[in-house]
Design a protein around this motif. Structure first.
Motif, short mmCIF file in Angstrom:
data_model
loop_
_atom_site.label_atom_id
_atom_site.label_comp_id
_atom_site.label_asym_id
_atom_site.label_seq_id
_atom_site.Cartn_x
_atom_site.Cartn_y
_atom_site.Cartn_z
N GLY A 290 -14.50 4.48 -17.47
CA GLY A 290 -15.55 3.71 -16.63
C GLY A 290 -15.64 2.13 -16.75
N CYS A 291 -14.83 1.83 -17.50
CA CYS A 291 -15.06 0.42 -17.89
C CYS A 291 -13.54 -0.32 -17.84
CB CYS A 291 -15.53 0.00 -19.23
SG CYS A 291 -17.34 0.64 -19.55
N ASP B 75 -12.33 -2.20 -20.21
CA ASP B 75 -11.67 -1.94 -21.40
C ASP B 75 -10.84 -0.38 -21.20
OD1 ASP B 75 -14.52 -1.65 -21.79
OD2 ASP B 75 -13.68 -0.33 -23.27
N ILE C 202 -3.08 9.09 -1.24
CA ILE C 202 -1.51 9.33 -1.50
C ILE C 202 -1.11 10.39 -1.22
CG2 ILE C 202 0.73 8.67 -2.94
CD1 ILE C 202 -1.05 6.37 -4.18
N ALA D 172 -17.28 3.74 -7.53
CA ALA D 172 -17.20 2.50 -8.35
C ALA D 172 -16.39 2.96 -9.63
CB ALA D 172 -18.50 2.21 -8.79
N TYR D 173 -16.64 3.94 -10.41
CA TYR D 173 -16.10 4.33 -11.79
C TYR D 173 -16.46 5.80 -12.04
CZ TYR D 173 -20.76 2.39 -13.00
OH TYR D 173 -22.11 1.96 -12.90
N GLY E 155 -5.57 4.21 -15.73
CA GLY E 155 -6.70 3.83 -15.10
C GLY E 155 -7.90 4.33 -15.63
N GLU E 156 -9.21 3.83 -15.37
CA GLU E 156 -10.18 4.10 -16.38
C GLU E 156 -10.60 5.55 -16.40
OE1 GLU E 156 -13.16 5.00 -14.96
OE2 GLU E 156 -12.76 5.08 -12.89
N ALA F 5 -21.64 2.56 -7.73
CA ALA F 5 -22.59 1.58 -7.80
C ALA F 5 -22.47 0.47 -7.00
CB ALA F 5 -22.44 1.08 -9.32
N PRO G 296 -7.63 4.17 -8.14
CA PRO G 296 -8.91 4.71 -8.35
C PRO G 296 -8.88 6.29 -8.31
CG PRO G 296 -9.25 2.73 -7.16
CD PRO G 296 -7.85 3.03 -7.13
N ALA H 194 -9.73 0.99 -18.53
CA ALA H 194 -8.52 0.89 -17.75
C ALA H 194 -7.55 0.13 -18.47
CB ALA H 194 -9.06 0.10 -16.35
N CYS I 64 -9.79 7.45 -4.88
CA CYS I 64 -8.54 7.45 -3.71
C CYS I 64 -7.74 8.42 -3.88
CB CYS I 64 -7.68 6.10 -3.99
SG CYS I 64 -8.49 4.77 -3.64
N PHE J 76 -9.59 1.20 -0.90
CA PHE J 76 -8.98 1.10 -2.20
C PHE J 76 -9.70 1.06 -3.22
CE2 PHE J 76 -6.81 -1.50 1.39
CZ PHE J 76 -5.76 -0.75 1.55
N LYS K 148 -23.97 -3.59 -5.37
CA LYS K 148 -25.02 -4.70 -5.51
C LYS K 148 -25.50 -5.25 -4.37
CE LYS K 148 -23.17 -5.55 -10.27
NZ LYS K 148 -22.51 -6.56 -11.29
N ILE L 50 0.80 -1.23 0.07
CA ILE L 50 0.04 -0.03 0.12
C ILE L 50 0.84 1.30 -0.05
CG2 ILE L 50 -1.80 1.11 1.10
CD1 ILE L 50 -2.39 -1.52 2.60
N VAL L 51 0.70 2.01 -1.14
CA VAL L 51 1.60 3.00 -1.17
C VAL L 51 0.99 4.34 -0.24
CG1 VAL L 51 2.45 4.79 -2.94
CG2 VAL L 51 2.33 2.35 -3.42
C1 LIG Z 1 -20.69 -2.63 -9.24
C2 LIG Z 1 -19.65 -2.54 -10.43
C3 LIG Z 1 -19.88 -2.83 -11.55
C4 LIG Z 1 -19.11 -2.58 -12.78
N1 LIG Z 1 -19.54 -3.27 -13.65
C5 LIG Z 1 -18.61 -3.28 -14.85
C6 LIG Z 1 -19.00 -3.74 -16.00
O1 LIG Z 1 -20.15 -4.44 -16.03
N2 LIG Z 1 -18.17 -3.62 -17.18
C7 LIG Z 1 -17.05 -2.89 -17.14
O2 LIG Z 1 -16.37 -2.98 -18.08
N3 LIG Z 1 -16.63 -2.09 -15.83
C8 LIG Z 1 -17.37 -2.19 -14.75
N4 LIG Z 1 -17.11 -1.73 -13.66
C9 LIG Z 1 -15.87 -0.90 -13.69
C10 LIG Z 1 -14.60 -1.51 -13.66
O3 LIG Z 1 -14.54 -2.52 -12.45
C11 LIG Z 1 -13.73 -0.34 -13.40
O4 LIG Z 1 -13.64 0.68 -14.55
C12 LIG Z 1 -12.18 -1.03 -13.44
O5 LIG Z 1 -11.97 -1.90 -12.70
C13 LIG Z 1 -11.29 0.03 -13.62
O6 LIG Z 1 -10.03 -0.45 -13.28
P1 LIG Z 1 -8.64 0.46 -12.99
O7 LIG Z 1 -7.69 -0.52 -13.08
O8 LIG Z 1 -8.75 2.00 -13.29
O9 LIG Z 1 -9.00 0.49 -11.21
P2 LIG Z 1 -9.07 -0.35 -10.19
O10 LIG Z 1 -9.70 -1.97 -10.78
O11 LIG Z 1 -9.86 0.02 -9.15
O12 LIG Z 1 -7.63 -0.79 -9.67
C14 LIG Z 1 -7.09 0.13 -8.73
C15 LIG Z 1 -6.17 -0.58 -7.90
O13 LIG Z 1 -5.23 0.29 -7.09
C16 LIG Z 1 -5.36 -0.30 -5.93
N5 LIG Z 1 -5.09 0.63 -4.84
C17 LIG Z 1 -5.75 1.74 -4.39
N6 LIG Z 1 -4.90 2.67 -3.49
C18 LIG Z 1 -3.66 2.06 -3.35
C19 LIG Z 1 -2.61 2.31 -2.68
N7 LIG Z 1 -2.55 3.38 -1.83
N8 LIG Z 1 -1.51 1.68 -2.97
C20 LIG Z 1 -1.59 0.64 -3.97
N9 LIG Z 1 -2.47 0.06 -4.39
C21 LIG Z 1 -3.82 0.88 -4.35
C22 LIG Z 1 -6.66 -0.95 -5.47
O14 LIG Z 1 -6.38 -2.13 -4.29
C23 LIG Z 1 -6.80 -1.51 -6.90
O15 LIG Z 1 -6.18 -2.99 -7.20
C24 LIG Z 1 -17.96 -1.92 -12.37
C25 LIG Z 1 -17.49 -1.21 -11.21
C26 LIG Z 1 -18.18 -1.65 -10.09
C27 LIG Z 1 -18.06 -1.27 -8.78
#
Ligand SMILES: Cc1cc2nc3c(=O)[nH]c(=O)nc-3n(C[C@H](O)[C@H](O)[C@H](O)COP(=O)(O)OP(=O)(O)OC[C@H]3O[C@@H](n4cnc5c(N)ncnc54)[C@H](O)[C@@H]3O)c2cc1C
Length: 302
Positions: free
Chosen positions: A280-281, A283, A125, A242-243, A270-271, A147, A116, A285, A119, A238, A149, A83-84
């Motif tokens: 937000g998705c 893909d 951070i 949601a997005y 990141g997304e 969002a 995200p 990200a 955060c 973390f 569930k 954890i950074v």
């Molecule tokens: C309920 C819900 C439904 C969704 N449905 C869909 C869908 O149907 N289709 C779709 O495409 N997307 C969907 N999404 C969105 C999708 O999950 C996100 O857009 C995607 O995961 C974003 O990826 P990311 O890599 O940007 O961030 P994340 O997947 O959130 O990854 C960020 C990472 O950073 C880590 N992190 C946070 N703080 C720190 C720190 N200080 N130090 C180190 N690590 C840290 C977290 O632990 C996490 O692992 C949904 C999201 C939710 C919540």
């Protein structure tokens, strides 16, 4: 968005049934964006998909398996539970220092931040020096949606098993997906409704849902649930939501600023940074990660 439709919307004040239908319609937008319509930008509304062609693919074993494949294939040295807490780019030796919560310090030439937007908004951070104003403004103005569930399992299916979903003009539980094979009703919650429910005791929420079900299925016997599960993404330190979405005042430039490198060595993905595709998705990200990885590969060759 609400400003744009307010006059028309208010003209239905004396037609409660139509108003409830309108609320259901807007609820669908709020569910998709994870944000209430008074917080969403009308100007940027159609930009979140950015012409994306939608395909639905469920990964039954979760996204972990997808990442595991990548990690194994490319033999990536991933460190979990790392954890950074601070990123220090102030040194004149061109080395960025990352403070880890367990007390370690990691040193690197470049950093790619993919935490995200929620955060970043919560400033989880610390940056040394502070982030430039244009970056902090972009973080502040871009919307972070919520969002959640809610899964409710029953001992048997009491609803019509051919129903794919139930849409309800309830102020709380509007979108119910039916999963008869598992005897589960899956309720989608978003925006203010989800924030409110995250604050409540689960049992109280389930009781309210059961009351609604017994109104809808008044001519059936609705059994007590066997199990239930509610997510709380806003409270997850973390995720903190949601997005992302286009909040009032954000536009394509906001995404460009979220994606733009700062302090010379700090890159962003990141997304919420995917300015050439959807946001937000998953893909979004993935594409943003590829974009920055290509830049970093070039830099490392220098
Ligand atoms: C309920 C819900 C439904 C969704 N449905 C869909 C869908 O149907 N289709 C779709 O495409 N997307 C969907 N999404 C969105 C999708 O999950 C996100 O857009 C995607 O995961 C974003 O990826 P990311 O890599 O940007 O961030 P994340 O997947 O959130 O990854 C960020 C990472 O950073 C880590 N992190 C946070 N703080 C720190 C720190 N200080 N130090 C180190 N690590 C840290 C977290 O632990 C996490 O692992 C949904 C999201 C939710 C919540």
């Amino acid at each position: 968005m609400l400003d744009v439709i307010k006059t028309e919307y208010n003209s239905y004040e004396n037609y409660p049934q139509i108003k409830r239908l309108l609320d259901l319609f807007f609820g669908n937008i709020e569910q998709y964006e994870g944000s209430n319509i008074d917080k969403l930008s009308a100007k940027s509304f159609f930009n979140s998909d950015n012409g994306m062609i939608e395909y639905n693919l469920a990964l039954p074993n979760g996204f972990g398996t997808f990442l595991e494949q990548l990690v194994l294939h490319y033999q990536l040295p991933v460190q979990l539970n790392c954890i950074v807490t601070r990123i220090d780019a102030s040194s004149s030796d061109s080395i960025v220092r990352l403070s880890i919560r367990d007390g370690r310090t990691l040193q690197c030439k470049y950093v790619l931040i993919t935490i995200p937007l929620g955060c970043l908004k919560a400033r989880s951070i610390e940056f040394i020096p502070d982030l430039p104003d244009w970056k902090q403004n972009a973080i502040d103005v871009m919307g972070m949606g919520l969002a959640d569930k809610m899964f409710v399992e029953f001992p048997y299916v009491f609803w019509d098993p051919t129903l794919p979903s139930i849409y309800c003009t309830s102020p709380q539980f509007r979108f119910i997906l039916c999963r008869p094979n598992d005897c589960i009703l899956q309720i989608k919650l978003a925006a203010r409704i989800a924030y409110d429910i995250e604050q409540k005791d689960d049992k109280k929420t389930i009781d309210e849902f059961m009351k609604l079900l017994r109104t809808i299925f008044s001519d059936h016997e609705v059994p007590e649930p066997t199990r239930f599960l509610l997510t709380r993404w806003a409270q997850d330190p973390f995720a903190r939501g949601a997005y992302s979405n286009f909040g009032v005042g954000s536009d394509k430039q906001t995404l460009l600023d979220l994606a733009r490198e700062c302090h010379n060595r700090i890159h962003w993905a990141g997304e919420h940074t995917n300015h050439d595709g959807s946001i937000g998705c998953v893909d979004s990200a993935f594409e943003s990660g590829q974009r920055e990885a290509k830049k970093l590969i070039e830099k490392l060759k220098e």
